[in-house]
Design a protein around this motif. Sequence first.
Motif, PDB file in Angstrom:
ATOM      1  N   GLY A  95       0.297 101.706 -38.373  1.00 46.52           N
ATOM      2  CA  GLY A  95       1.437 101.556 -39.277  1.00 46.52           C
ATOM      3  C   GLY A  95       1.906 100.118 -39.317  1.00 46.52           C
ATOM      4  N   GLU A  96       3.134  99.975 -39.792  1.00 48.53           N
ATOM      5  CA  GLU A  96       3.646  98.630 -40.085  1.00 48.53           C
ATOM      6  C   GLU A  96       4.429  98.061 -38.899  1.00 48.53           C
ATOM      7  OE1 GLU A  96       5.618  98.659 -43.874  1.00 48.53           O
ATOM      8  OE2 GLU A  96       7.233  97.427 -43.080  1.00 48.53           O
ATOM      9  N   ALA A  97       5.559  98.655 -38.608  1.00 48.84           N
ATOM     10  CA  ALA A  97       6.439  98.143 -37.548  1.00 48.84           C
ATOM     11  C   ALA A  97       7.384  99.270 -37.147  1.00 48.84           C
ATOM     12  CB  ALA A  97       7.240  96.958 -38.075  1.00 48.84           C
ATOM     13  N   PRO A  98       7.907  99.225 -35.927  1.00 52.85           N
ATOM     14  CA  PRO A  98       8.822 100.294 -35.516  1.00 52.85           C
ATOM     15  C   PRO A  98      10.094 100.301 -36.363  1.00 52.85           C
ATOM     16  CG  PRO A  98       8.365  98.743 -33.693  1.00 52.85           C
ATOM     17  CD  PRO A  98       7.692  98.218 -34.904  1.00 52.85           C
ATOM     18  N   GLY A  99      10.615 101.502 -36.595  1.00 51.27           N
ATOM     19  CA  GLY A  99      11.924 101.644 -37.228  1.00 51.27           C
ATOM     20  C   GLY A  99      12.985 101.867 -36.143  1.00 51.27           C
ATOM     21  N   GLU A 102      12.117 104.510 -33.363  1.00 53.30           N
ATOM     22  CA  GLU A 102      11.012 104.007 -32.548  1.00 53.30           C
ATOM     23  C   GLU A 102      11.510 102.909 -31.600  1.00 53.30           C
ATOM     24  OE1 GLU A 102      10.855 104.333 -35.935  1.00 53.30           O
ATOM     25  OE2 GLU A 102       9.499 106.061 -36.003  1.00 53.30           O
ATOM     26  N   PRO A 108       5.888 104.697 -31.190  1.00 59.62           N
ATOM     27  CA  PRO A 108       5.719 104.595 -32.639  1.00 59.62           C
ATOM     28  C   PRO A 108       5.791 105.950 -33.346  1.00 59.62           C
ATOM     29  CG  PRO A 108       3.677 103.962 -31.503  1.00 59.62           C
ATOM     30  CD  PRO A 108       4.679 104.323 -30.450  1.00 59.62           C
ATOM     31  N   PHE A 109       6.277 105.926 -34.552  1.00 56.09           N
ATOM     32  CA  PHE A 109       6.278 107.094 -35.440  1.00 56.09           C
ATOM     33  C   PHE A 109       6.921 108.331 -34.796  1.00 56.09           C
ATOM     34  CE2 PHE A 109       3.192 104.494 -37.747  1.00 56.09           C
ATOM     35  CZ  PHE A 109       3.597 104.712 -39.051  1.00 56.09           C
ATOM     36  N   ASN A 135       1.234 100.133 -34.301  1.00 47.80           N
ATOM     37  CA  ASN A 135       1.709  99.374 -35.454  1.00 47.80           C
ATOM     38  C   ASN A 135       1.154  97.951 -35.425  1.00 47.80           C
ATOM     39  OD1 ASN A 135       3.607 101.111 -36.917  1.00 47.80           O
ATOM     40  ND2 ASN A 135       4.803 101.090 -35.025  1.00 47.80           N
ATOM     41  N   HIS A 209       1.744 105.200 -46.838  1.00 50.93           N
ATOM     42  CA  HIS A 209       2.578 105.311 -45.634  1.00 50.93           C
ATOM     43  C   HIS A 209       3.416 106.597 -45.727  1.00 50.93           C
ATOM     44  CE1 HIS A 209       5.505 104.302 -42.575  1.00 50.93           C
ATOM     45  NE2 HIS A 209       4.757 103.266 -42.224  1.00 50.93           N
TER      46      HIS A 209
END
Length: 237
Positions: A95-99, A102, A108-109, A135, A209
């Motif tokens: 994926g892209e980056a932690p939110g 996360e 992650p995710f 990520n 995504h």
Amino acid sequence: MSNDQLAEHLRFARELGVAGVSRDPAWRERAGDRSVHPQADRPDGPITIPLTQVDALAAVRADIGDCTRCKLHTLGRTQVVFGVGNPNADLMFVGEAPGGEEDIQGIPFVGRAGQLLTKIIEAIEMKREDVYIANVIKCRPPQNRNPESDEVETCEPFLFRQIDVIQPKVIVALGKFGAQTLLRTLEPISRLRGRIFEYRGAKLIPTFHPAYLLRNPSSKREVWDDMKLVRKLLTES
Ligand code: URA
């Protein structure tokens, strides 16, 4: 080498973190250049002592440390979010980056997009624990903004090392950043998906995504097509 010397050598290797010894040629091949060959001149071939994927991933994690290499460490991230799952996985998601969630949990995710990713994995009759998830960027960008190019450049070598340790058969690149970073392209995800790319010994499948799917549920059909392709590639190889 006497039996006593061999036993002492193996004890020493274990203390260095070497977790296993195999004479199986198949194992030797997979271990590749991550192995040491203490007896390369043996007539019946070298004894290979591979570092396990667990050890090798732990070394990557240790190198990241409490990272201060880019500005994200000053912009409110709680912790580095490394990766999760089976270190020997055939299937890896990037994926892209932690939110926000996360960043709190360090995994992650695990937020809403992550829950959808778990369902996507289960749709091809696998469990989240079977796969590896990581990520491109290991720290949460403020307000979940897009990663900036200096952040991608600084962080991506760690993702590449994770991929090289795990050696998955199939990599699913989730969304624009995952796909564009791995493939070194600026092509939009809508043009990348539906195709199979060769990538570091793996087949790479770009797809939308899960966060995009939450906003655009009608695109689930394309992701399902991509996942059916993933399942086919996993069973073929
Ligand atoms: N979106 C991502 O790209 N990665 C996460 O870990 C969570 C949401």
